[in-house]
Motif scaffolding. Structure first.
Motif, PDB file in Angstrom:
ATOM      1  N   LEU A 123       0.829  -1.210   0.000  1.00  0.00           N
ATOM      2  CA  LEU A 123       0.000   0.000   0.000  1.00  0.00           C
ATOM      3  C   LEU A 123       0.864   1.261   0.000  1.00  0.00           C
ATOM      4  O   LEU A 123       0.518   2.265  -0.640  1.00  0.00           O
ATOM      5  N   GLU A 124       1.986   1.204   0.704  1.00  0.00           N
ATOM      6  CA  GLU A 124       2.895   2.353   0.703  1.00  0.00           C
ATOM      7  C   GLU A 124       3.482   2.586  -0.689  1.00  0.00           C
ATOM      8  O   GLU A 124       3.673   3.742  -1.102  1.00  0.00           O
ATOM      9  N   GLN A 125       3.757   1.501  -1.420  1.00  0.00           N
ATOM     10  CA  GLN A 125       4.252   1.650  -2.791  1.00  0.00           C
ATOM     11  C   GLN A 125       3.180   2.281  -3.678  1.00  0.00           C
ATOM     12  O   GLN A 125       3.484   3.116  -4.544  1.00  0.00           O
ATOM     13  N   LEU A 126       1.929   1.914  -3.475  1.00  0.00           N
ATOM     14  CA  LEU A 126       0.835   2.508  -4.242  1.00  0.00           C
ATOM     15  C   LEU A 126       0.711   4.001  -3.941  1.00  0.00           C
ATOM     16  O   LEU A 126       0.452   4.806  -4.845  1.00  0.00           O
ATOM     17  N   ALA A 127       0.884   4.356  -2.680  1.00  0.00           N
ATOM     18  CA  ALA A 127       0.768   5.763  -2.288  1.00  0.00           C
ATOM     19  C   ALA A 127       1.851   6.619  -2.921  1.00  0.00           C
ATOM     20  O   ALA A 127       1.686   7.843  -3.044  1.00  0.00           O
ATOM     21  N   GLU A 128       2.962   6.007  -3.333  1.00  0.00           N
ATOM     22  CA  GLU A 128       4.002   6.759  -4.033  1.00  0.00           C
ATOM     23  C   GLU A 128       3.581   7.105  -5.459  1.00  0.00           C
ATOM     24  O   GLU A 128       4.105   8.044  -6.055  1.00  0.00           O
ATOM     25  N   LEU A 129       2.625   6.344  -6.002  1.00  0.00           N
ATOM     26  CA  LEU A 129       2.138   6.606  -7.354  1.00  0.00           C
ATOM     27  C   LEU A 129       0.967   7.574  -7.360  1.00  0.00           C
ATOM     28  O   LEU A 129       0.819   8.366  -8.284  1.00  0.00           O
TER      29      LEU A 129
END
Length: 335
Positions: free
Chosen positions: A31-37
């Motif tokens: 989810l943190e990786q998604l929030a970077e996008l």
């Protein structure tokens, strides 16, 4: 193409499927990786998520497929986790596309003009939102693929599946799904687990495992800049039974000392009496940002020394890896 799909004019919804039985802490990192996008991320626990990419497409200057590929590279390289990424003009299309990707991962992006032709040949049960019972009802009526479902009058579909379910199925078969991606974070918690290769009895081995979980959880919280207001201890026993108890911390904390004290009280409350353990999970509950924790003036020099040592240990682990320092068995208290 129906008006509901044309209104978007761009494939901007991303549906991400993680591997089944993904540990919660790894799922949070995805989810943190998604929030970077994109700032618009909707968690769908235990292993999926939605992302609205409209603003991100302009910001990053690339198309949605490219962002999906970037996500896969990041989750594989940073987390060792591959994901299945479906992209489309609506939640239904994106989710259906992600479901058509074979494991372990891949990216399938559909532009609005491709939706009808792509959905048509799919088996009716492949349409996101159609459950097994609904699919069987439709098949009994002779509707075997999404294209046939789209061709059936909506009133007929409503008679077969019920009013609301029938309307949704008829619309989604035509690519119509006006639902927005609603930002939703995963409930604030973080957990770490240990499975015993052999049944463990209460004693030094169990407390050593618990201490290791305390240090791992505390390090994870400090790395994220968070603190826990409570702890939940879950014990799994031979035979499949479990025991679980939650207690609040006096003050929100991510320090080894504070978490260890409460964790030991929790395991003492279990009254194991030589119960055969197969696993143990420690979860930090009701997490808050570390900056929200008030700094208390302390006259306990021993505690202050331990906090200084904790900072040094964190720096050593950051440089040499999390296994560079392990909890000392001399700290164990065996009851």
């Amino acid at each position: 193409m129906e008006a509901g799909t044309e209104a978007r004019q761009v494939a901007s919804v991303m549906y991400v499927r993680c591997p089944d039985r993904l540990p919660e802490d790894v799922y949070r990192q995805v989810l943190e990786q998604l929030a970077e996008l994109s700032p618009v991320v909707q968690a769908l626990p235990p292993s999926a998520a939605l992302v609205e990419l409209k603003g991100s497409l302009r910001y990053h200057g690339v198309d949605a497929r490219r962002l999906g590929e970037v996500l896969r590279v990041r989750t594989i390289s940073r987390l060792g986790v591959d994901v299945r990424v479906g992209i489309g003009p609506s939640i239904t299309v994106a989710a259906t596309a992600s479901g058509q990707i074979t494991e372990p991962g891949g990216v399938l992006a559909l532009d609005p003009g491709q939706v009808t032709d792509w959905l048509g040949p799919l088996p009716v049960e492949a349409l996101h939102g159609i459950g097994p019972r609904q699919a069987q009802v439709l098949r009994d009526f002779g509707v075997h693929c999404v294209g046939l479902l789209a061709a059936v009058p909506p009133a007929t579909v409503q008679r077969l599946l019920g009013g609301r379910a029938g309307r949704q199925a008829a619309d989604r078969a035509r690519g119509i799904d006006p639902r927005p991606v609603a930002p939703r974070a995963l409930p604030a918690s973080a957990s770490v687990s240990r499975t015993f290769p052999r049944h463990a009895l209460d004693g030094a081995a169990v407390r050593a495992a618990l201490l290791d979980l305390v240090v791992t959880l505390a390090l994870q919280l400090r790395g994220r800049g968070q603190a826990a207001r409570g702890l939940t201890l879950t014990l799994r026993f031979a035979g499949g039974t479990t025991w679980e108890k939650t207690r609040r911390l006096p003050e929100a904390s991510a320090h080894d000392d504070d978490l260890r004290t409460l964790a030991y009280r929790l395991i003492d409350a279990a009254g194991l009496q030589r119960g055969r353990l197969t696993g143990i999970t420690l979860k930090g509950e009701d997490l808050i940002a570390a900056g929200q924790v008030a700094e208390q003036i302390s006259f306990d020099q021993a505690r202050e020394a331990r906090l200084v040592a904790e900072e040094v240990s964190d720096r050593i682990r950051a440089k040499f890896g999390p296994g560079a320092i392990r909890p000392a068995t001399t700290l164990l208290r065996v009851s």
